[in-house]
Design a protein around this motif. Structure first.
Motif, PDB file in Angstrom:
ATOM      1  N   LEU A 141       4.293   9.470   5.616  1.00 53.21           N
ATOM      2  CA  LEU A 141       5.130   8.394   5.207  1.00 53.21           C
ATOM      3  C   LEU A 141       5.631   7.457   6.334  1.00 53.21           C
ATOM      4  O   LEU A 141       5.344   6.242   6.162  1.00 53.21           O
ATOM      5  CB  LEU A 141       6.392   8.935   4.656  1.00 53.21           C
ATOM      6  CG  LEU A 141       6.394   9.567   3.100  1.00 53.21           C
ATOM      7  CD1 LEU A 141       7.568  10.124   2.885  1.00 53.21           C
ATOM      8  CD2 LEU A 141       5.871   8.403   2.438  1.00 53.21           C
ATOM      9  N   PRO A 142       5.399   8.014   7.634  1.00 52.71           N
ATOM     10  CA  PRO A 142       5.884   6.964   8.827  1.00 52.71           C
ATOM     11  C   PRO A 142       4.657   5.957   8.645  1.00 52.71           C
ATOM     12  O   PRO A 142       5.016   4.691   9.124  1.00 52.71           O
ATOM     13  CB  PRO A 142       5.823   7.978   9.686  1.00 52.71           C
ATOM     14  CG  PRO A 142       6.345   9.196   9.377  1.00 52.71           C
ATOM     15  CD  PRO A 142       5.334   9.276   7.965  1.00 52.71           C
ATOM     16  N   TRP A 189      10.535  -3.330   1.512  1.00 51.52           N
ATOM     17  CA  TRP A 189       9.406  -2.434   1.221  1.00 51.52           C
ATOM     18  C   TRP A 189      10.163  -1.573   0.068  1.00 51.52           C
ATOM     19  O   TRP A 189       9.436  -1.145  -0.973  1.00 51.52           O
ATOM     20  CB  TRP A 189       8.914  -1.613   2.354  1.00 51.52           C
ATOM     21  CG  TRP A 189       7.616  -0.880   2.185  1.00 51.52           C
ATOM     22  CD1 TRP A 189       6.308  -1.187   2.449  1.00 51.52           C
ATOM     23  CD2 TRP A 189       7.326   0.421   1.717  1.00 51.52           C
ATOM     24  NE1 TRP A 189       5.552  -0.485   2.045  1.00 51.52           N
ATOM     25  CE2 TRP A 189       6.030   0.289   1.815  1.00 51.52           C
ATOM     26  CE3 TRP A 189       8.356   1.236   1.259  1.00 51.52           C
ATOM     27  CZ2 TRP A 189       5.258   1.796   1.408  1.00 51.52           C
ATOM     28  CZ3 TRP A 189       7.709   2.465   0.773  1.00 51.52           C
ATOM     29  CH2 TRP A 189       6.370   2.838   0.871  1.00 51.52           C
ATOM     30  N   VAL A 233      15.001   9.150   2.486  1.00 51.09           N
ATOM     31  CA  VAL A 233      13.894   9.690   3.161  1.00 51.09           C
ATOM     32  C   VAL A 233      13.125   8.491   3.709  1.00 51.09           C
ATOM     33  O   VAL A 233      12.331   8.521   4.902  1.00 51.09           O
ATOM     34  CB  VAL A 233      12.741  10.339   2.215  1.00 51.09           C
ATOM     35  CG1 VAL A 233      11.307  10.821   2.839  1.00 51.09           C
ATOM     36  CG2 VAL A 233      13.491  11.655   1.613  1.00 51.09           C
ATOM     37  N   VAL A 275      11.955   7.394   7.943  1.00 54.79           N
ATOM     38  CA  VAL A 275      10.552   7.131   8.411  1.00 54.79           C
ATOM     39  C   VAL A 275      10.503   5.568   8.786  1.00 54.79           C
ATOM     40  O   VAL A 275       9.425   5.304   9.132  1.00 54.79           O
ATOM     41  CB  VAL A 275       9.544   7.659   7.621  1.00 54.79           C
ATOM     42  CG1 VAL A 275       9.718   9.096   7.325  1.00 54.79           C
ATOM     43  CG2 VAL A 275       9.471   6.984   6.135  1.00 54.79           C
ATOM     44  N   GLN A 317      17.718  10.156  -2.685  1.00 55.62           N
ATOM     45  CA  GLN A 317      17.181  11.111  -1.694  1.00 55.62           C
ATOM     46  C   GLN A 317      15.529  10.239  -1.457  1.00 55.62           C
ATOM     47  O   GLN A 317      15.537  10.510  -0.156  1.00 55.62           O
ATOM     48  CB  GLN A 317      16.564  12.194  -2.328  1.00 55.62           C
ATOM     49  CG  GLN A 317      16.114  13.242  -1.204  1.00 55.62           C
ATOM     50  CD  GLN A 317      15.513  14.231  -1.784  1.00 55.62           C
ATOM     51  OE1 GLN A 317      15.663  15.047  -3.100  1.00 55.62           O
ATOM     52  NE2 GLN A 317      14.679  15.092  -1.048  1.00 55.62           N
ATOM     53  N   ARG A 344       6.092  15.488  10.839  1.00 51.50           N
ATOM     54  CA  ARG A 344       5.997  14.052  10.283  1.00 51.50           C
ATOM     55  C   ARG A 344       6.912  13.160  11.301  1.00 51.50           C
ATOM     56  O   ARG A 344       6.437  12.020  11.375  1.00 51.50           O
ATOM     57  CB  ARG A 344       7.021  13.967   9.043  1.00 51.50           C
ATOM     58  CG  ARG A 344       7.120  12.730   8.476  1.00 51.50           C
ATOM     59  CD  ARG A 344       7.893  12.600   7.109  1.00 51.50           C
ATOM     60  NE  ARG A 344       9.460  12.967   7.260  1.00 51.50           N
ATOM     61  CZ  ARG A 344      10.197  13.433   6.399  1.00 51.50           C
ATOM     62  NH1 ARG A 344       9.627  13.109   4.902  1.00 51.50           N
ATOM     63  NH2 ARG A 344      11.327  13.461   6.436  1.00 51.50           N
ATOM     64  N   THR A 357       2.663   5.066   6.042  1.00 49.61           N
ATOM     65  CA  THR A 357       2.688   4.495   4.672  1.00 49.61           C
ATOM     66  C   THR A 357       3.500   3.255   4.584  1.00 49.61           C
ATOM     67  O   THR A 357       3.105   2.316   4.018  1.00 49.61           O
ATOM     68  CB  THR A 357       3.148   5.604   3.696  1.00 49.61           C
ATOM     69  OG1 THR A 357       2.055   6.647   3.603  1.00 49.61           O
ATOM     70  CG2 THR A 357       2.659   4.948   2.283  1.00 49.61           C
ATOM     71  N   PHE A 373      12.326  15.232   1.959  1.00 46.01           N
ATOM     72  CA  PHE A 373      10.831  15.137   1.483  1.00 46.01           C
ATOM     73  C   PHE A 373      11.215  14.333   0.274  1.00 46.01           C
ATOM     74  O   PHE A 373      11.854  14.443  -0.495  1.00 46.01           O
ATOM     75  CB  PHE A 373      10.063  16.195   1.304  1.00 46.01           C
ATOM     76  CG  PHE A 373       9.795  16.957   2.698  1.00 46.01           C
ATOM     77  CD1 PHE A 373       8.904  16.438   3.578  1.00 46.01           C
ATOM     78  CD2 PHE A 373      10.475  18.173   3.122  1.00 46.01           C
ATOM     79  CE1 PHE A 373       8.597  17.127   4.663  1.00 46.01           C
ATOM     80  CE2 PHE A 373      10.376  18.615   4.518  1.00 46.01           C
ATOM     81  CZ  PHE A 373       9.579  18.272   5.161  1.00 46.01           C
ATOM     82  N   LEU A 374      10.023  13.735  -0.210  1.00 46.36           N
ATOM     83  CA  LEU A 374       9.698  13.180  -1.599  1.00 46.36           C
ATOM     84  C   LEU A 374       9.076  14.391  -2.473  1.00 46.36           C
ATOM     85  O   LEU A 374       7.996  14.656  -2.170  1.00 46.36           O
ATOM     86  CB  LEU A 374       8.798  11.915  -1.572  1.00 46.36           C
ATOM     87  CG  LEU A 374       9.423  10.559  -0.721  1.00 46.36           C
ATOM     88  CD1 LEU A 374       8.636   9.451  -0.706  1.00 46.36           C
ATOM     89  CD2 LEU A 374      10.840  10.575  -1.001  1.00 46.36           C
ATOM     90  N   HIS A 423       7.870  14.710  -5.314  1.00 44.61           N
ATOM     91  CA  HIS A 423       6.907  14.626  -6.037  1.00 44.61           C
ATOM     92  C   HIS A 423       5.536  14.348  -5.372  1.00 44.61           C
ATOM     93  O   HIS A 423       4.502  14.213  -6.215  1.00 44.61           O
ATOM     94  CB  HIS A 423       7.248  13.250  -7.023  1.00 44.61           C
ATOM     95  CG  HIS A 423       7.375  12.204  -6.244  1.00 44.61           C
ATOM     96  ND1 HIS A 423       8.482  11.900  -5.594  1.00 44.61           N
ATOM     97  CD2 HIS A 423       6.559  11.198  -6.279  1.00 44.61           C
ATOM     98  CE1 HIS A 423       8.296  10.528  -5.130  1.00 44.61           C
ATOM     99  NE2 HIS A 423       7.248   9.998  -5.655  1.00 44.61           N
ATOM    100  N   LEU A 424       5.438  14.269  -4.161  1.00 43.07           N
ATOM    101  CA  LEU A 424       4.393  13.970  -3.407  1.00 43.07           C
ATOM    102  C   LEU A 424       3.864  15.152  -2.489  1.00 43.07           C
ATOM    103  O   LEU A 424       4.781  15.979  -2.203  1.00 43.07           O
ATOM    104  CB  LEU A 424       4.698  12.663  -2.207  1.00 43.07           C
ATOM    105  CG  LEU A 424       4.868  11.186  -2.603  1.00 43.07           C
ATOM    106  CD1 LEU A 424       4.839  10.248  -1.724  1.00 43.07           C
ATOM    107  CD2 LEU A 424       3.559  10.796  -3.588  1.00 43.07           C
ATOM    108  N   PRO A 443       0.870  -1.317   0.001  1.00 47.39           N
ATOM    109  CA  PRO A 443      -0.005  -0.006  -0.069  1.00 47.39           C
ATOM    110  C   PRO A 443       0.777   1.193  -0.018  1.00 47.39           C
ATOM    111  O   PRO A 443       1.745   1.518   0.969  1.00 47.39           O
ATOM    112  CB  PRO A 443      -0.880  -0.189   1.190  1.00 47.39           C
ATOM    113  CG  PRO A 443      -0.720  -1.588   1.658  1.00 47.39           C
ATOM    114  CD  PRO A 443       0.745  -2.070   1.021  1.00 47.39           C
ATOM    115  N   GLU A 485       1.033  13.690   2.081  1.00 46.20           N
ATOM    116  CA  GLU A 485       1.502  12.362   1.846  1.00 46.20           C
ATOM    117  C   GLU A 485       2.869  12.149   2.282  1.00 46.20           C
ATOM    118  O   GLU A 485       3.268  10.988   2.744  1.00 46.20           O
ATOM    119  CB  GLU A 485       1.315  12.033   0.289  1.00 46.20           C
ATOM    120  CG  GLU A 485       0.404  12.063  -0.506  1.00 46.20           C
ATOM    121  CD  GLU A 485      -0.809  11.139   0.172  1.00 46.20           C
ATOM    122  OE1 GLU A 485      -0.494   9.724   0.618  1.00 46.20           O
ATOM    123  OE2 GLU A 485      -2.010  11.439   0.368  1.00 46.20           O
TER     124      GLU A 485
END
Lengths: 294, 225
Positions: free
Chosen positions: B101-102, A215, A205, A209, A201, B149, B104, B89-90, B92-93, A11, B97
């Motif tokens: 992330l933690p 994953w 990230v 997290v 990157q 976050r 997700t 950060f990502l 593109h999100l 997901p 979102e």
């Protein structure tokens, strides 16, 4: 990560890898090219098998007897030989090839102006055998005694090299397919490496997290595999369209390159196999690279 | 929870941390100070299990880092709220979102998690930026988002590297207050900062200790503020 996990997808994992990367586009293009080549290799293999089979079938049920004597002896030898053939088990029919038909066979090689009637051409007897065939050795011995000027050709010497050539060509085609699969695997390994480098990157990230390497790998593997499958479908479709445009009958007695009937089904697994190669190679490379990353 | 024992780290022949011993336990609140390049970020990355020392031992939640698999390290990081100086950060999100992330990476994100993220974003003043892409945000907004976050999954400890570096005084105090509130609930905090005014402002609110890194050595600036 099992195949079921892959198909289901983690997901949210699909979104974390940017979709517009150069690597993913190159993956699709590279796989399309490999799938295109694979389809042509398969079509070539099928054509060779059909060609070999048809030649062998043509040669298998026939034999030729040449009467090499000259003058009046030729007619007498031909009569005697026909009598021998009529009484030989395993011979269905025997037919003396008329001189005009014999000339027609030779005209493509020597031209129309060749004075065939002045040439010492042997008399040909065309033999068709029963499905069980005849005992060539026994017939040869009998002819040697009764018609010494007769030469029996049961076409074995043509069939054997043909079968060998067919086996070699089929082997070469399979080797080409293996090479294509190997190249595909190498492309995928490089793609995985490039994708991970391109998205350093993203990996940082995700690790920050608390994402596990499996994953992270799944996110990249799924993206690359789906791109590969899409590319393979396009490659197969393009190759199939091109093959379909080729006439169904080949030139100069050769079978056509275009697959016939069920042979088309042989190209259907190409996208699935391409995706499987992509999945396995990318997953292996991604996990190895992530493991080596601090 | 985190123990560093006689840890040494060097980069390219330069000693960044030398024989550093440090322990972060429940209820602790540490400010980590020192000049730029003193090794504050390196110390925080060690605590996060993002790097291994050349010498010495790092233990995360009682387990030696050197014996932890990458999955185990990921598991340890899930128990931490981490804010790095270069807020990552990502790009593109959308911001929401990114903040989610933690959750997700743990599994499906449900409506309750999304509501928590939205509350936290509103609290740090980013309620109107849910759909914004990170590159469109200012440095201060990104820092607030990074802290949101880090705190979203209710971490067992917080590691923050200059989390208020780009914030105005009012927002810095607000975020500091949030960290102090978390600390009062038992969450240990290690916060790197060079803002002495902020450290002084924390004095009446928390029994924090100040650590100073200089020339690779870690010293305690005082028993308390």
């Amino acid at each position: 990560m099992s195949l079921a996990d892959f198909l289901r997808g983690a997901p949210g994992a699909g979104r974390v890898v940017p979709s517009a990367g150069l690597t993913t586009r190159l993956v699709a293009f590279g796989t399309a090219a490999m799938a295109f080549l694979a389809v042509f290799a398969i079509a070539l293999a099928v054509m060779l098998i059909r060609l070999g089979d048809s030649w062998q079938v043509d040669l298998a049920g026939t034999a030729t007897l040449r009467i090499t004597s000259a003058g009046e002896a030729r007619e007498a030898d031909t009569e005697t030989a026909m009598e021998v053939l009529r009484t030989t088990p395993g011979i269905e029919t025997a037919r003396v090839v008329p001189p005009l038909e014999q000339q027609a066979l030779l005209e493509p090689w020597f031209g129309k102006d060749m004075p065939f009637d002045t040439l010492p051409l042997p008399r040909l007897i065309e033999i068709e055998t029963t499905p069980e065939g005849f005992d060539a050795r026994a017939l040869g011995l009998r002819l040697a005694g009764e018609v010494p000027a007769a030469r029996l050709d049961d076409h074995d010497r043509w069939r054997a090299p043909l079968a060998r050539a067919q086996a070699r060509m089929t082997g070469l085609t399979l080797a080409a397919l293996a090479l294509i699969a190997g190249t595909l695997a190498a492309v995928k390994a490089l793609a995985a490496r490039a994708a991970l480098a391109e998205n350093a990157q993203v990996i940082d990230v995700l690790r920050l997290v608390g994402a596990r390497d499996t994953w992270i790998a799944r996110a990249f593997v799924r993206r690359i595999t789906l791109q590969a499958a899409a590319g393979a479908v396009l490659g197969v479709a393009a190759a199939a369209a091109l093959l379909a445009l080729i006439p169904g009958t080949g030139a100069a007695g050769l079978p056509a390159l275009r697959p016939q009937g069920l042979a088309w089904a042989m190209v259907l697994p190409v996208p699935v196999l391409a995706a499987a190669v992509a999945w396995f190679t990318t997953r292996r490379s991604a996990l190895r690279l992530l493991k080596g990353r601090p | 929870m985190i123990d560093l024992s006689q840890v040494t780290v060097g980069f390219g022949g330069r000693m960044v941390l030398a024989d550093v011993t440090f322990s972060l336990q429940p209820g602790d609140f540490f400010f980590l100070t020192g000049p730029s390049g003193a090794g504050k970020t390196t110390l925080l990355r060690l605590c996060a299990g993002a790097m291994t020392p050349a010498e010495g031992e790092v233990r995360l939640f009682g387990r030696p880092l050197s014996e932890m698999t990458s999955d185990a390290r990921a598991g340890a990081r899930r128990r931490m709220g981490i804010v790095y100086q270069d807020t990552q950060f990502l790009d593109h999100l959308p911001l929401e979102e990114n903040i989610l992330l933690p959750f997700t990476v743990r599994g499906p994100v449900d409506a309750e998690m999304r509501a928590q993220a939205q509350d936290l974003m509103t609290w740090v003043g980013l309620g109107g930026h849910r759909a914004a892409l990170p590159p469109t945000l200012s440095g201060g907004e990104r820092q607030r988002a990074a802290l949101a976050r880090a705190l979203l999954p209710a971490p067992e400890l917080v590691l923050a590297d200059e989390p208020t570096g780009n914030l105005d005084w009012e927002m810095s105090l607000k975020l500091l207050t949030l960290l102090i509130e978390l600390n009062r609930l038992g969450t240990p905090v290690l916060m790197a900062t060079h803002d002495l005014a902020l450290i002084r402002a924390a004095k009446p609110m928390v029994n924090a200790r100040v650590l100073r890194l200089k020339d690779g050595k870690l010293t305690q600036a005082g028993a308390a503020l």
